[in-house]
Design a protein around this motif. Structure first.
Motif, PDB file in Angstrom:
ATOM      1  N   PHE A  31      -5.254   7.258  -0.725  1.00  0.00           N
ATOM      2  CA  PHE A  31      -4.560   7.711   0.474  1.00  0.00           C
ATOM      3  C   PHE A  31      -3.599   8.853   0.155  1.00  0.00           C
ATOM      4  O   PHE A  31      -2.965   8.879  -0.907  1.00  0.00           O
ATOM      5  CB  PHE A  31      -3.748   6.565   1.090  1.00  0.00           C
ATOM      6  N   SER A  32      -3.465   9.774   1.080  1.00  0.00           N
ATOM      7  CA  SER A  32      -2.491  10.856   0.930  1.00  0.00           C
ATOM      8  C   SER A  32      -1.095  10.327   1.248  1.00  0.00           C
ATOM      9  O   SER A  32      -0.942   9.236   1.804  1.00  0.00           O
ATOM     10  CB  SER A  32      -2.826  11.996   1.897  1.00  0.00           C
ATOM     11  N   GLN A  33      -0.092  11.114   0.941  1.00  0.00           N
ATOM     12  CA  GLN A  33       1.278  10.705   1.238  1.00  0.00           C
ATOM     13  C   GLN A  33       1.456  10.521   2.743  1.00  0.00           C
ATOM     14  O   GLN A  33       2.196   9.634   3.180  1.00  0.00           O
ATOM     15  CB  GLN A  33       2.283  11.713   0.690  1.00  0.00           C
ATOM     16  N   TYR A  34       0.757  11.314   3.534  1.00  0.00           N
ATOM     17  CA  TYR A  34       0.888  11.205   4.989  1.00  0.00           C
ATOM     18  C   TYR A  34       0.171   9.967   5.521  1.00  0.00           C
ATOM     19  O   TYR A  34       0.666   9.311   6.445  1.00  0.00           O
ATOM     20  CB  TYR A  34       0.359  12.484   5.664  1.00  0.00           C
ATOM     21  N   GLN A  35      -0.971   9.632   4.935  1.00  0.00           N
ATOM     22  CA  GLN A  35      -1.659   8.404   5.324  1.00  0.00           C
ATOM     23  C   GLN A  35      -0.822   7.184   4.960  1.00  0.00           C
ATOM     24  O   GLN A  35      -0.695   6.251   5.759  1.00  0.00           O
ATOM     25  CB  GLN A  35      -3.036   8.325   4.646  1.00  0.00           C
ATOM     26  N   LEU A  36      -0.249   7.186   3.752  1.00  0.00           N
ATOM     27  CA  LEU A  36       0.609   6.079   3.326  1.00  0.00           C
ATOM     28  C   LEU A  36       1.839   5.966   4.229  1.00  0.00           C
ATOM     29  O   LEU A  36       2.248   4.870   4.598  1.00  0.00           O
ATOM     30  CB  LEU A  36       1.033   6.250   1.872  1.00  0.00           C
ATOM     31  N   GLU A  42       2.030   6.786   7.312  1.00  0.00           N
ATOM     32  CA  GLU A  42       1.609   6.216   8.590  1.00  0.00           C
ATOM     33  C   GLU A  42       1.308   4.723   8.463  1.00  0.00           C
ATOM     34  O   GLU A  42       1.716   3.922   9.292  1.00  0.00           O
ATOM     35  CB  GLU A  42       0.371   6.957   9.105  1.00  0.00           C
ATOM     36  N   ILE A  43       0.613   4.344   7.401  1.00  0.00           N
ATOM     37  CA  ILE A  43       0.253   2.940   7.182  1.00  0.00           C
ATOM     38  C   ILE A  43       1.499   2.063   7.104  1.00  0.00           C
ATOM     39  O   ILE A  43       1.566   0.994   7.702  1.00  0.00           O
ATOM     40  CB  ILE A  43      -0.593   2.771   5.895  1.00  0.00           C
TER      41      ILE A  43
END
Length: 124
Positions: free
Chosen positions: A35-40, A42-43
């Protein structure tokens, strides 16, 4: 996973440990993108900079590597690195704490071993 925002362990460390666990469980394999920093962010509903700090820890530990413009990927040595780190740090600390507690409670070595075997048999 639910992050402990009021605990002693920083959120970025919790993110790194979560990704390590995902790698150990086979949810991410060698050369797979994580996961990218942005996906993390958001998660886990956290700041992207916090997530990036967790990813950076894993790069520093050689668990992940960067591909410029593509993201972070799992190294071939990731599982071995994580296992070694957790044995050397986490497990040794827990065992030391367990032995100290057993000594305070006057639990002898054989009784402690029996308790460990019972816990292992129950899958605890």
């Amino acid at each position: 996973m639910i992050l402990e925002t009021d605990g002693a362990k920083p959120i970025y460390v919790q993110i790194a440990e979560w990704l390590e666990t995902e790698i150990l469980n086979g949810n991410f394999i060698t050369d797979q993108k994580v996961f990218s920093q942005y996906q993390l962010a958001e998660i886990f509903n956290i700041n992207p900079a916090t997530a990036a700090k967790g990813l950076t820890l894993l790069v520093e530990d050689q668990v992940l590597y960067k591909k410029r413009g593509l993201g972070m990927f799992v190294t071939g040595e990731a599982k071995a690195i994580i296992l070694t780190k957790r044995k050397e740090h986490t497990l040794k600390r827990l065992v030391s704490e367990l032995v100290a507690e057993a000594e305070q409670l006057n639990v002898d070595f054989n009784e402690l071993i029996t308790m460990l075997k019972e816990a292992s048999n129950r899958g605890e």
